[in-house]
Design a protein around this motif. Structure first.
Motif, PDB file in Angstrom:
ATOM      1  N   LEU A 183       5.989   3.075 -11.630  1.00 45.11           N
ATOM      2  CA  LEU A 183       5.801   2.851 -10.199  1.00 45.11           C
ATOM      3  C   LEU A 183       6.850   1.927  -9.593  1.00 45.11           C
ATOM      4  N   THR A 184       7.507   1.121 -10.416  1.00 45.18           N
ATOM      5  CA  THR A 184       8.524   0.199  -9.907  1.00 45.18           C
ATOM      6  C   THR A 184       9.933   0.650 -10.291  1.00 45.18           C
ATOM      7  N   PRO A 242       4.848   7.219  -4.666  1.00 45.51           N
ATOM      8  CA  PRO A 242       4.717   6.867  -6.090  1.00 45.51           C
ATOM      9  C   PRO A 242       3.312   6.349  -6.372  1.00 45.51           C
ATOM     10  N   MET A 243       2.558   7.117  -7.157  1.00 46.69           N
ATOM     11  CA  MET A 243       1.150   6.792  -7.398  1.00 46.69           C
ATOM     12  C   MET A 243       0.784   7.069  -8.842  1.00 46.69           C
ATOM     13  N   ALA A 244      -0.204   6.339  -9.299  1.00 49.11           N
ATOM     14  CA  ALA A 244      -0.921   6.684 -10.523  1.00 49.11           C
ATOM     15  C   ALA A 244      -2.390   6.740 -10.145  1.00 49.11           C
ATOM     16  N   VAL A 245      -3.021   7.874 -10.311  1.00 49.64           N
ATOM     17  CA  VAL A 245      -4.452   8.012 -10.050  1.00 49.64           C
ATOM     18  C   VAL A 245      -5.158   7.923 -11.392  1.00 49.64           C
ATOM     19  N   VAL A 246      -6.138   7.033 -11.479  1.00 52.49           N
ATOM     20  CA  VAL A 246      -6.778   6.736 -12.761  1.00 52.49           C
ATOM     21  C   VAL A 246      -8.285   6.938 -12.656  1.00 52.49           C
ATOM     22  N   GLY A 265      -1.506 -11.114  -3.173  1.00 55.43           N
ATOM     23  CA  GLY A 265      -0.844 -11.498  -1.939  1.00 55.43           C
ATOM     24  C   GLY A 265       0.549 -10.913  -1.791  1.00 55.43           C
ATOM     25  N   ILE A 266       1.259 -10.746  -2.897  1.00 57.15           N
ATOM     26  CA  ILE A 266       2.593 -10.132  -2.856  1.00 57.15           C
ATOM     27  C   ILE A 266       2.668  -9.041  -3.919  1.00 57.15           C
ATOM     28  N   GLN A 267       1.570  -8.298  -4.059  1.00 58.00           N
ATOM     29  CA  GLN A 267       1.399  -7.367  -5.162  1.00 58.00           C
ATOM     30  C   GLN A 267       2.345  -6.169  -5.081  1.00 58.00           C
ATOM     31  N   THR A 268       2.952  -5.834  -6.210  1.00 57.92           N
ATOM     32  CA  THR A 268       3.697  -4.595  -6.385  1.00 57.92           C
ATOM     33  C   THR A 268       3.578  -4.212  -7.847  1.00 57.92           C
TER      34      THR A 268
END
Length: 674
Positions: A572-573, A545-549, A420-423
């Motif tokens: 990412l943060t 800002p991404m991480a592709v997995v 709901g407040i994801q980061t």
């Protein structure tokens, strides 16, 4: 939690005794002694038991004097009397009572009938159930709760989607102005949304909206019936699993609106799908995290709580220790409103060992102290997004149950989640297909972990252009693989080493990942012959800002992969992520913070006892004080060492009694310098 209006400020134990306990004086006396000893706040008694789903109204009227007598005792003891109306539409296939044979039963998309489970569009049933609710609401009770059979799926005989009875089909045809067959609707619902035509996607949305309206209409009728005989009544709504919202056409916000009374416009909502035993401790963790996800789907003001299923006399039942661990995590995660089932109405609830009473009563001040520390703080962590918008859920892949595996995987390796407040935001194929471009770009701008499959689809949608990461169709179907950590910042014990999870790593088999000038490769996937197949994790700051997995989210519970994902979160943060547990599994942190302090709740769902426990807090802030909450509900100085972490931020090492024991928990208050 995304809605500050959903969090009660007082810890409440709401006990749910079955009807046979009310019928037997000895059982009732034992139950009331137990309720008083654990400091219960309310008694929510079941209206019926394991009889026909819908006893006739004369039978229900005969029971009212007994309920009135028991509820008078409850109120005299300082507890709130409530009714758990059992059942509305029926939990499972059962023989109907004679009067109920006229009701129209539910029918699935294959024409199978669920006997004893009436369709809510049946007028005879609707009149009966409205009258039944009014009978119990007319008692001196504070609330009437709708049990979790208030749904159009999940019964014993029927499968697929419900309901396709003749009444449903006729009503849908009248609403749409077009006649559709069961097979036509079912085929559209069970189709891969990528291969659906525009007309099929619209049919999915129209059918879902219709199903939602059917349930909301019944909720309105039940609320009106209860409020007409008891103007001061609270309405309560119980949910089951997350599947019923994302897959089977329930809209919790709309149902909550329907249950608002004039005097109590914030109805109770009990999030369901609880763990029934503690035979598999991390399974309780998974269930609690699923509760978080369902709560994130609600934006309407309400009083949200959780289901705790307590079967003390079931073989393999839940211990007092496991129960307290569950109660703590649910309280520190999202709500101190706790409904506990007392589910032995035959042999009685005697608590021979006394463990429950020794545990639950003394636990209450501790839970209240945790609750008192949360106002004004915001929860933080990564998560999948969980939609409240029916347009979004109608566009998801409905062939399988909603996946929680990425959330579950992170909790198992000590990474906080906050639905709901994801980061950062976790983006899998479901999200990549169903959400609008504007919503997805908003997530990407704040930082996201994107699976290779989802990334490929986002590129096809034209959302990701000029990226430093490339995903292509390719064969990754080999079973036995290893993942090699090649990140330059990896510690010596891990750099250029292979990590294996039970001989194979679940990855998205049809896609390979590579860089296009600028992206950083942090891991690589090799087959068992040593041939490189693909990058495993690639990170970039451009264009987002991404991480592709490559991972699906399964089997991340491995030391090297724990390090890898914690590095992703910090990256990412920009080094401002909540505390993460290092070198421990099934120890889950929950993090709330404001400008000056944070509350950290640690739950140890393992059977391991650690002499010390290390946490990484990637932050630029300086830590001034660490306190631990004693079992008496008092804050004392924690036994902890604070040092610089080699990857930046703070390493917090807990020692002695400040370390959460196996199958236990601890709470900490961290004060930061301005």
């Amino acid at each position: 939690m995304s809605n500050k209006n959903m969090k009660p400020e007082k810890v409440q134990y709401i006990l749910r005794p079955l009807f046979p306990i009310l019928q037997d004086d000895a059982l009732w006396d034992d139950f009331m002694t137990y309720a008083k000893n654990i400091r219960a706040d309310a008694v929510m008694a079941f209206s019926t038991h394991l009889e026909a789903n819908h006893p006739d109204l004369s039978t229900l009227r005969e029971r009212l004097p007994l309920f009135a007598k028991r509820f008078a005792e409850v109120r005299a003891a300082g507890m709130s009397p409530m009714v758990n109306y059992y059942v509305t539409m029926g939990h499972a296939n059962m023989l109907p009572a004679e009067h109920a044979k006229t009701f129209t039963d539910m029918v699935d998309g294959n024409g199978r009938i669920e006997s004893g489970c009436p369709c809510p569009l049946c007028p005879e049933f609707k009149q009966y159930i409205v009258d039944g609710y009014a009978l119990f609401a007319s008692l001196d009770v504070d609330a009437v709760w709708i049990d979790d059979d208030f749904r159009l799926f999940g019964r014993a005989v029927t499968s697929s989607f419900l309901c396709f009875c003749d009444r449903h089909m006729e009503a849908f045809a009248a609403r749409m102005g077009t006649v559709y067959g069961r097979e036509e609707i079912n085929e559209a619902l069970l189709k891969d949304p990528q291969s659906c035509s525009a007309a099929e996607l619209q049919l999915r949305r129209d059918w879902r909206a219709f199903q939602e309206d059917v349930l909301v209409g019944l909720a309105v009728s039940l609320r009106e019936a209860c409020e007409s005989v008891n103007p001061n009544i609270y309405m309560g709504l119980m949910t089951n699993t997350i599947e019923m919202m994302q897959r089977h056409g329930r809209h919790l916000d709309a149902e909550i609106k329907a249950l608002k009374t004039i005097n109590h416009p914030q109805p109770y909502v009990r999030i369901g799908g609880a763990s029934y035993t503690d035979e598999h401790l991390p399974g309780i963790l998974d269930r609690c995290v699923t509760f978080d996800a369902m709560t994130a789907m609600i934006t309407e003001p309400c009083q949200v709580g959780s289901e705790i299923e307590q079967f003390p006399w079931t073989i393999g039942g839940k211990s007092a220790r496991g129960l307290s661990l569950e109660l703590y995590l649910l309280t520190v995660s999202f709500s101190p409103l706790l409904t506990l089932s007392i589910n032995d109405g035959f042999l009685g609830f005697h608590d021979y060992s006394g463990s429950y009473q020794r545990t639950l009563g003394p636990l209450k001040p501790y839970l209240q102290a945790v609750t008192d520390t949360l106002p004004g703080k915001k929860r933080r962590g990564a998560s999948l997004p969980f939609p409240s918008d029916p347009e979004v859920t109608a566009g998801m892949d409905l062939r399988n149950e909603p996946s929680m595996q990425m959330n579950h995987a992170l909790t198992r390796i000590g990474i906080p989640v906050a639905p709901g407040i994801q980061t950062p935001t976790l983006i899998t194929m479901k999200e990549a297909m169903a959400y609008t471009e504007a919503t997805i770009v908003g997530w990407l701008e704040k930082g996201a972990i994107v699976t290779s499959e989802a990334y490929y689809h986002l590129c096809e949608r034209g959302i990701l252009t000029n990226s430093q990461i490339r995903v292509e169709k390719g064969d990754m179907s080999h079973r036995t693989t290893v993942e090699r950590i090649v990140a330059s910042q990896a510690p010596e014990w891990l750099r250029n080493k292979d990590v294996v999870s039970w001989l194979y790593i679940p990855v998205h088999k049809g896609y390979t990942i590579s860089t296009v000038g600028g992206g950083e490769v942090w891991s690589e996937i090799y087959d068992n012959l040593g041939e490189r197949q693909s990058a495993g994790v690639v990170v970039t700051k451009e264009p987002y800002p991404m991480a592709v997995v490559a991972h699906t989210g399964d089997l991340l519970k491995e030391t090297g992969r724990q390090w890898l994902y914690q590095q992703i979160m910090s990256y990412l943060t920009n080094g401002e992520y909540p505390a993460m547990v290092e070198f421990g599994v099934n120890i889950y942190p929950v993090w709330w913070e404001d400008d000056t302090e944070a509350l950290l709740g640690l739950t140890n769902f393992s059977m391991e006892t650690y002499p010390s426990l290390s946490l990484w807090i990637p932050t630029s802030r300086e830590l001034a004080k660490v306190e631990r909450l004693s079992r008496e509900g008092l804050w004392t100085e924690a036994d902890a060492i604070v040092a610089a972490h080699p990857d930046g931020g703070i390493r917090l090492i807990l020692q002695g009694e400040s370390v959460p024991d196996h199958a236990s928990f601890e709470t900490y208050r961290l004060t930061f310098l301005h």
